[in-house]
Write an enzyme that holds these catalytic residues in place. Structure first.
Site, short mmCIF file in Angstrom:
data_model
loop_
_atom_site.label_atom_id
_atom_site.label_comp_id
_atom_site.label_asym_id
_atom_site.label_seq_id
_atom_site.Cartn_x
_atom_site.Cartn_y
_atom_site.Cartn_z
N ASP A 136 -7.44 -84.22 134.00
CA ASP A 136 -6.52 -83.29 133.34
C ASP A 136 -5.40 -84.09 132.67
O ASP A 136 -5.47 -85.30 132.56
CB ASP A 136 -5.96 -82.29 134.35
CG ASP A 136 -5.32 -83.00 135.55
OD1 ASP A 136 -5.20 -84.24 135.53
OD2 ASP A 136 -4.95 -82.30 136.51
N ASP A 137 -4.36 -83.41 132.22
CA ASP A 137 -3.29 -84.12 131.52
C ASP A 137 -2.23 -84.63 132.47
O ASP A 137 -1.04 -84.40 132.29
CB ASP A 137 -2.69 -83.21 130.44
CG ASP A 137 -3.69 -82.96 129.32
OD1 ASP A 137 -4.40 -83.92 128.97
OD2 ASP A 137 -3.78 -81.83 128.84
#
Ligand code: WTA
Length: 692
Positions: free
Chosen positions: A562-563
């Site tokens: 994910d980020d």
């Protein structure tokens, strides 16, 4: 042959279907040999013989029981602790499927206990009162101290009495902003003793981050110290708290008391700003309180602490852990992953401001009656030999650290290590990010003299304790692999549709069942808890990490999917850094990605678009970095600012981070298809500006 059959049968319960993997069978049966090709590193026979779990077979036997009979497995272990009242019929609630109802994880519900009592009183009563609980090593090599279990209990009671006196009650939050002084674990334990929740904020966060956390959990009291010395730098922590308190008051949260410890070695007491009526010097009041304090008995599911961590979107999340399951889980994982014995001296380099310092500096070790070393300063001060100096000084046997420190010390050269004997070491540990095989080998060969197994522990703030780790003595290791799941953990790899994949594969790492140390909610936002962790793949807890399983069934973590960026083992959300950057009046838009970094694991790379007409300059670059330091903390400062007159976006306006990652890491031949961009020209423009 009956033995063989039993082993093969038990393998069938391995989450990976390991029974189907021929080579693993050989490993389990003790028939595999080390070779260049398979890269297996075996624990010595001497080590295995004395280990809690001496063989893969023993692991499988225990693992099998933990999966087939979780209630029995964990109840047996939990019975070793002190419970004022035993838990009820139902040991745990299992549902992890949002489609089948709310996710309400509970363990040992109805049990009444206290984790501080189990860490201290229980051990003192068992005769460990005179054992050293904490050795404290100051930033300056000449400064140190220690507390026995009895002394620690007394200090905790004094603070607990004070907190009760000023009206802190069960369920209230206490924000703690302290460096690695003994007062930090003392504070955590004092809160636990009276049933208050501690919310420790790493003393490297900025005033604004502290304020944000204060506003979220509304504490009556904040506990800090005047200053700390890290290396040759003095950091004025109380000034940061002062600024945070002004900021939080603006949002309507007024903190009544700021209890401040005087850390004389960093700063004399007279040199700190003071607010009469609110600020209290620790040393003036705490020693006057009685050294005994009745325990507040709490339910197993009563909250123990809050710890904020970064996610891929929005504000930091308040991860909430409760008492009973967390207690049982941290103690058990500590014991097995490090093969803990009462003769061990344990040093974990993590700060109590992070989860590692909660579970594996404070609770897990103290629950086991361990002698714990804590260190106030920088690991390379006054020189890169400091860690090994500390190892020799205290005869440390278990040394637990992060790959970023291993890499940085590796770069400083072997001489600093070899200057010290390190003969006491017997187990090493790694946490925070995947450890690359070359750092693993250096840690193993140079630091551990090819003698000490390395426990590469994969886990998260959310999981409370280790989820995957070698058990030293049980498994042959592979440099860089976290090997197999801990007891009671059904780790699975799923594809993008959420379908479990077997055998050799890679995909998303999920957990299929509940385990005692799991977090129970995100503070004040149970919906976000379910959406972030349980909705992406229904029926599973989603870790946010990618994972590969090799042909032998060993697991290899491949990093966040994910980020979230992992800088020196610190989790940083790209969204948080972006929001800090765009708060700069001259910054119109920002996109942040992670890039490979030799020492830090990942570095922060920020693309910024400026407000129309503003020219990019060195001065502006500095002020952009400064605003991130100010809003989050120095550890989140971007390594690189890349001026971007435009960002690559899809026609619907979504930033294509995939392309930005390639530009940032200069992998220009892997840009992929850029034709779907709203304006494909921005890519060439960005490449041209890369060295500006
Ligand atoms: C990463 C720290 C590979 C992972 C305890 C995870 C690891 C995040 C390892 C959690 C490891 C932690 N091998 N990756 N041994 N340990 N990670 O919440 O990406 O600060 O999701 O908890 O660190 O970071 P957190």
């Amino acid at each position: 042959t009956t033995n063989h059959l039993r082993h093969v049968e038990s393998m069938a319960t391995m989450p990976s279907g390991a029974g189907k993997i021929p080579h693993l069978n050989a490993i389990i049966l003790g028939e595999a040999l080390a070779s260049e090709e398979n890269d297996l590193i075996f624990p010595s026979d001497d080590f295995s013989r004395q280990a809690h779990v001496p063989s893969p077979q023993k692991y499988l036997e225990m693992y099998k029981r933990s999966i087939e009979d979780p209630a029995g497995f964990w109840s047996d272990i939990a019975s070793d602790f002190f419970w004022k009242q035993k838990w009820g019929q139902q040991v745990y609630f299992e549902n992890l499927d949002v489609n089948k109802g709310d996710i309400r994880i509970e363990w040992f519900k109805g049990g009444i206990t206290n984790i501080c009592y189990n860490c201290l009183d229980r051990n003192v009563e068992a005769g460990l009162g005179d054992r050293i609980a904490l050795y404290w090593e100051g930033n300056e090599p000449c400064l140190d101290g220690s507390l026995t279990y009895s002394q620690l209990l007394q200090k905790v009671c004094q603070l607990a009495n004070y907190l009760k006196d000023i009206g802190v009650k069960k369920g209230d939050a206490v924000v703690v902003y302290l460096p690695m002084l003994m007062e930090l674990p003392i504070t955590m334990l004092a809160c636990a003793r009276i049933g208050a929740l501690h919310s420790v904020v790493f003393a490297g966060f900025s005033a604004e981050s502290v304020a944000q956390r204060i506003v979220d959990c509304k504490p009556k009291v904040v506990i800090t110290c005047n200053a700390v010395k890290r290396g040759s730098k003095v950091i004025h922590l109380k000034d940061i708290v002062d600024a945070a308190l002004i900021e939080s008051a603006r949002s309507g949260v007024c903190v009544e008391v700021c209890l401040t410890y005087i850390n004389e070695s960093a700063l004399k007491r007279g040199s700190t700003k003071w607010e009469e009526g609110r600020d209290i010097w620790w040393q003036d009041v705490i020693p006057k309180y009685p050294t005994t304090c009745a325990v507040e008995w709490v339910d197993a599911e009563d909250p123990l602490f809050l710890l904020y961590t970064s996610g891929s979107t929005g504000k930091p999340k308040g991860v909430l852990h409760t008492t009973g399951g967390y207690m049982v889980y941290t103690a058990t994982t500590f014991k097995y992953a490090f093969d803990y014995k009462p003769s061990d001296i344990y040093w974990c380099t993590a700060d109590c401001g992070w989860i590692t310092g909660h579970s594996y500096v404070t609770y897990g070790p103290l629950l086991n009656g361990t002698t714990v070393v804590i260190y106030e300063g920088a690991p390379n001060y006054p020189d890169p030999g400091r860690c090994w100096d500390i190892v020799d000084k205290y005869k440390v046997t278990i040394f637990y650290t992060a790959p970023t420190l291993v890499r940085s010390l590796m770069r400083d050269g072997d001489e600093y290590v070899k200057r010290y004997l390190r003969k006491s070491l017997r187990v090493l540990g790694s946490v925070g990010e995947p450890i690359n095989p070359s750092a693993w080998r250096w840690f193993y060969n140079v630091v551990g003299d090819s003698r000490c197994p390395i426990s590469d522990t994969w886990w998260q703030t959310e999981t409370g304790g280790f989820m995957m780790t070698p058990l030293p003595g049980a498994w042959p290791q592979k440099p860089g692999s976290a090997t197999f799941p801990f007891f009671g953990v059904q780790a699975v790899i799923v594809d993008e549709k959420g379908v479990e994949i077997e055998g050799e594969c890679s995909g998303y790492l999920c957990i299929k069942n509940s385990w005692p140390g799991a977090f129970r909610t995100l503070y004040g936002d149970h919906e976000r808890y379910e959406t972030t962790y349980f909705k992406p793949f229904s029926g599973y807890y989603f870790s946010g990490d990618g994972c590969r399983r090799d042909e032998d069934g060993y697991h290899w973590l491949t990093g966040r999917v994910d980020d979230v960026i992992n800088v020196s083992g610190h989790r940083i959300g790209t969204a948080e850094v972006e929001s800090a950057l765009v708060s700069h009046p001259q910054c119109a838009e920002a996109a942040v990605v992670g890039v490979e970094h030799e020492v830090k694991g990942q570095g922060i790379y920020a693309f910024v678009t400026l407000v129309e007409g503003v020219p990019y300059s060195e001065e502006l670059r500095k002020s952009l970095i400064l605003i991130v330091r100010k809003q989050i903390g120095a550890f989140a400062a971007p390594d690189r600012i890349h001026w971007a007159p435009g960002l690559p976006k899809t026609r619907s306006g979504k930033i294509m981070r995939r392309i930005l990652r390639k530009i940032a890491s200069k992998q220009l031949d892997e840009l992929g298809d850029t034709s779907t961009l709203a304006d494909p020209n921005v890519v060439d423009q960005l490449i041209a500006l890369a060295d500006k």
